[in-house]
Design a protein around this motif. Structure first.
Motif, mmCIF file in Angstrom:
data_model
loop_
_atom_site.group_PDB
_atom_site.id
_atom_site.type_symbol
_atom_site.label_atom_id
_atom_site.label_comp_id
_atom_site.label_asym_id
_atom_site.label_seq_id
_atom_site.Cartn_x
_atom_site.Cartn_y
_atom_site.Cartn_z
ATOM 1 N N GLN A 55 0.823 -1.204 0.000
ATOM 2 C CA GLN A 55 0.000 0.000 0.000
ATOM 3 C C GLN A 55 0.859 1.256 0.000
ATOM 4 N N GLU A 56 1.949 1.249 0.755
ATOM 5 C CA GLU A 56 2.835 2.412 0.794
ATOM 6 C C GLU A 56 3.472 2.670 -0.571
ATOM 7 N N ARG A 75 -7.347 -0.544 -6.830
ATOM 8 C CA ARG A 75 -6.583 -1.470 -6.014
ATOM 9 C C ARG A 75 -7.549 -2.524 -5.490
ATOM 10 N N LEU A 129 2.210 1.787 -3.497
ATOM 11 C CA LEU A 129 1.146 2.305 -4.364
ATOM 12 C C LEU A 129 0.932 3.791 -4.108
ATOM 13 N N GLU A 130 0.783 4.172 -2.848
ATOM 14 C CA GLU A 130 0.538 5.576 -2.517
ATOM 15 C C GLU A 130 1.681 6.474 -2.986
ATOM 16 N N ALA A 131 2.917 6.002 -2.870
ATOM 17 C CA ALA A 131 4.073 6.796 -3.304
ATOM 18 C C ALA A 131 4.103 6.980 -4.816
ATOM 19 N N ASN A 132 3.526 6.028 -5.555
ATOM 20 C CA ASN A 132 3.569 6.073 -7.016
ATOM 21 C C ASN A 132 2.280 6.558 -7.667
ATOM 22 N N LEU A 133 1.245 6.832 -6.895
ATOM 23 C CA LEU A 133 -0.029 7.292 -7.469
ATOM 24 C C LEU A 133 0.117 8.550 -8.325
#
Length: 81
Positions: A40-41, A61, A43-47
């Motif tokens: 999840q981290e 997701r 994903l959030e960093a690459n959104l």
């Protein structure tokens, strides 16, 4: 004149104008589900970069607690793919 684009046909009755790419990995229950937290981290960093892709439509997701899948599905315009 107006340019009219036609979408690719897979069969005579199936065509599309979006392309989806799915990325998936497995996570585990180990260490209080640390691998799921990391997924999840990441994903959030690459959104922001995902959403900046040319032709971006959506990102979804999916997390499955049964099979331990973590899936990211990015949908793009077929023309830009």
């Amino acid at each position: 004149s107006v340019l009219q684009l036609t979408m690719p046909d897979i069969t005579p009755n199936v065509s599309f104008d979006k392309v989806a790419r799915e990325m998936r990995c497995k996570w585990s229950e180990d260490n209080d589900k640390a691998s799921l937290v990391q997924c999840q981290e990441i994903l959030e960093a690459n959104l922001p970069a995902i959403k900046a892709l040319d032709g971006f439509q959506s990102v979804n997701r999916v997390v499955c607690g049964g099979c331990k899948d973590f899936k990211i599905i990015v949908t793009l315009d077929a023309e830009k793919y």
